[in-house]
Enzyme design. Structure first.
Site, PDB file in Angstrom:
ATOM      1  N   ASP A  58      -5.172 -19.934  -3.514  1.00  0.00           N
ATOM      2  CA  ASP A  58      -4.150 -19.734  -4.538  1.00  0.00           C
ATOM      3  C   ASP A  58      -4.159 -20.852  -5.584  1.00  0.00           C
ATOM      4  O   ASP A  58      -3.979 -20.588  -6.780  1.00  0.00           O
ATOM      5  CB  ASP A  58      -2.756 -19.676  -3.891  1.00  0.00           C
ATOM      6  CG  ASP A  58      -2.523 -18.396  -3.111  1.00  0.00           C
ATOM      7  OD1 ASP A  58      -3.419 -17.528  -3.104  1.00  0.00           O
ATOM      8  OD2 ASP A  58      -1.448 -18.256  -2.489  1.00  0.00           O
ATOM      9  N   TYR A 356      -4.040  -6.836  -0.765  1.00  0.00           N
ATOM     10  CA  TYR A 356      -3.048  -6.422  -1.741  1.00  0.00           C
ATOM     11  C   TYR A 356      -3.483  -5.129  -2.429  1.00  0.00           C
ATOM     12  O   TYR A 356      -4.670  -4.815  -2.504  1.00  0.00           O
ATOM     13  CB  TYR A 356      -2.875  -7.507  -2.804  1.00  0.00           C
ATOM     14  CG  TYR A 356      -2.096  -8.733  -2.353  1.00  0.00           C
ATOM     15  CD1 TYR A 356      -2.126  -9.183  -1.034  1.00  0.00           C
ATOM     16  CD2 TYR A 356      -1.351  -9.464  -3.266  1.00  0.00           C
ATOM     17  CE1 TYR A 356      -1.420 -10.304  -0.642  1.00  0.00           C
ATOM     18  CE2 TYR A 356      -0.643 -10.599  -2.878  1.00  0.00           C
ATOM     19  CZ  TYR A 356      -0.677 -11.018  -1.578  1.00  0.00           C
ATOM     20  OH  TYR A 356       0.025 -12.124  -1.191  1.00  0.00           O
ATOM     21  N   GLU A 373      -7.522  -4.637  -2.869  1.00  0.00           N
ATOM     22  CA  GLU A 373      -8.458  -5.615  -2.348  1.00  0.00           C
ATOM     23  C   GLU A 373      -9.105  -5.024  -1.097  1.00  0.00           C
ATOM     24  O   GLU A 373      -8.407  -4.533  -0.207  1.00  0.00           O
ATOM     25  CB  GLU A 373      -7.730  -6.911  -1.975  1.00  0.00           C
ATOM     26  CG  GLU A 373      -7.076  -7.618  -3.147  1.00  0.00           C
ATOM     27  CD  GLU A 373      -6.277  -8.836  -2.717  1.00  0.00           C
ATOM     28  OE1 GLU A 373      -6.033  -9.704  -3.570  1.00  0.00           O
ATOM     29  OE2 GLU A 373      -5.891  -8.917  -1.532  1.00  0.00           O
TER      30      GLU A 373
END
Length: 399
Positions: A58, A356, A373
């Site tokens: 992230d 996701y 994904e």
């Protein structure tokens, strides 16, 4: 156009839909994550968004990327990936794309967050030092060009900003309700208790909420938080059989099941939150997508394995179906969204690693698409696009 035929995996007799790879992890480590998808009826155009990251982490996010898809000669032709260079703040990284289309002004808003440097979410939670900004860019030409970034943080949060350790939008799409209200799903880590006199956070919990606008996006407000601990979320408008509107929230949880809540005030506040027993979460949870739609009379007569409907709109929901790890992405249907735990069994659209996802409806038919994904060994391998119809879902229900 890069596509791949589905494998022989199936639920009953229904195979996985074929998928088109839109973003693929690069050998150098560059990874594309956090899909968001929207279909603009006025321009008959799909817009697929993702984060471009230096690695999978992230804190290594850099910039948002987009591909435009247009129906031509019976298939969707996708443009090359485009970096959205106006969607940024200096010294910040751009994350969590969340598009929404305003019908009256024909304006596409793309919301996102900007996080200072490589500051992690956990650092903000542990220290209570919020380094995140609420931002958007707009487009008047279906994503061909974009405005400069607008930073809403001060006007939306005001003095409350210091009570939030961090926050984010979506990720995934926002919605415009029939009243015209724009809804951006979001979540925030609220500092419930601080250690005085040092102001160090002692109790910090995540809560889903909505940002909303009643003036076509000119000004925005923040709604109250869902009382149950809840994280990444999406929302959908449910119209009951008396034509009354309800805003439905479906949020990530670490308690083994999704959190659901309803708002009778169009996002200003939520109540009736509960854990959806039929919607499982892996141990740390995962983002999911939800979408409402009006079924045809033909569709209403099918899917008899599900409960009788109590609303004029139905729901679709996409999420990994395995409760131990992120794999087997499924699409669930709910004919009775005002009742707890009335979801049908899912149709698995990708049996391998999955993460996701984001759903959209397109055209004036019962046609849908999902941006997800997925991969063969890891869900980080690619972000792929699939199309399917309501009849596909109904076949899986009746299998």
């Amino acid at each position: 156009m890069e596509s791949r035929t589905s494998t022989s995996y199936s639920l009953g007799l229904l195979k996985e839909p074929s998928r088109t790879t839109l973003f693929r992890q690069e050998p150098c480590g560059v990874t594309y994550r956090i899909p968001a998808l929207i279909y603009i009826n006025d321009g008959e155009t799909f817009l697929a968004f993702a984060e471009k990251r230096r690695t999978w982490r992230d804190c290594e996010a850099e910039i948002l990327v987009m591909r435009r898809g247009v129906h031509q000669n019976g298939s969707i032709q996708w443009s090359p990936a485009q970096e959205l260079k106006t969607a940024f703040l200096p010294r910040h990284r751009t994350m969590n794309p969340c598009p929404i289309y305003e019908r009256k002004s024909k304006t596409l808003y793309l919301f996102f967050i900007c996080v200072l440097g490589t500051t992690t979410e956990q650092y903000q939670i542990y220290t209570g030092r919020n380094k995140t900004r609420l931002c958007y860019v707009t487009s008047k030409d279906n994503g061909q060009s974009w405005s400069k970034t607008t930073d809403l943080t001060k006007s939306v949060f005001g003095k409350e900003f210091g009570n939030f350790a961090t926050f984010a939008v979506g990720p995934g799409h926002g919605i415009q309700m029939k009243s015209g209200r724009l809804i951006i799903p979001a979540y925030a880590y609220y500092i419930h208790v601080r250690c005085f006199p040092f102001h160090f956070p002692l109790i910090v919990r995540p809560h889903a909420l909505a940002f909303y606008s009643d003036d076509c996006g000119s000004t925005w407000q923040m709604g109250e938080q869902v009382d149950t601990s809840s994280c990444e979320c999406e929302m959908a408008e449910v119209i009951d059989q008396d034509s009354r509107s309800h805003l439905y929230c479906n949020a990530r949880s670490t308690q083994g099941h999704r959190v659901e809540a309803l708002s009778e005030s169009s996002g200003a506040a939520f109540d009736k939150s509960h854990f959806a027993q039929k919607l499982v979460e892996p141990c740390r949870g995962c983002q999911g997508s939800v979408l409402s739609f009006v079924p045809s009379l033909r569709a209403q007569g099918e899917g008899k394995n599900c409960v009788t409907s109590n609303a004029n709109t139905w729901l679709l929901y996409s999420h990994p179906t395995n409760k131990r790890s992120r794999k087997a992405l499924g699409v669930y249907m709910n004919k009775s969204p005002l009742s707890a735990s009335s979801w049908c069994q899912p149709w698995i659209i990708h049996h391998g690693p999955s993460g996701y996802s984001d759903l959209t409806q397109f055209g004036e038919t019962e046609s849908f698409a999902c941006l997800m994904e997925c991969g063969e060994s890891s869900e980080l391998e690619e972000i792929a696009f699939v199309e399917f119809s309501l009849s596909d879902i109904l076949k899986s229900v009746m299998t």
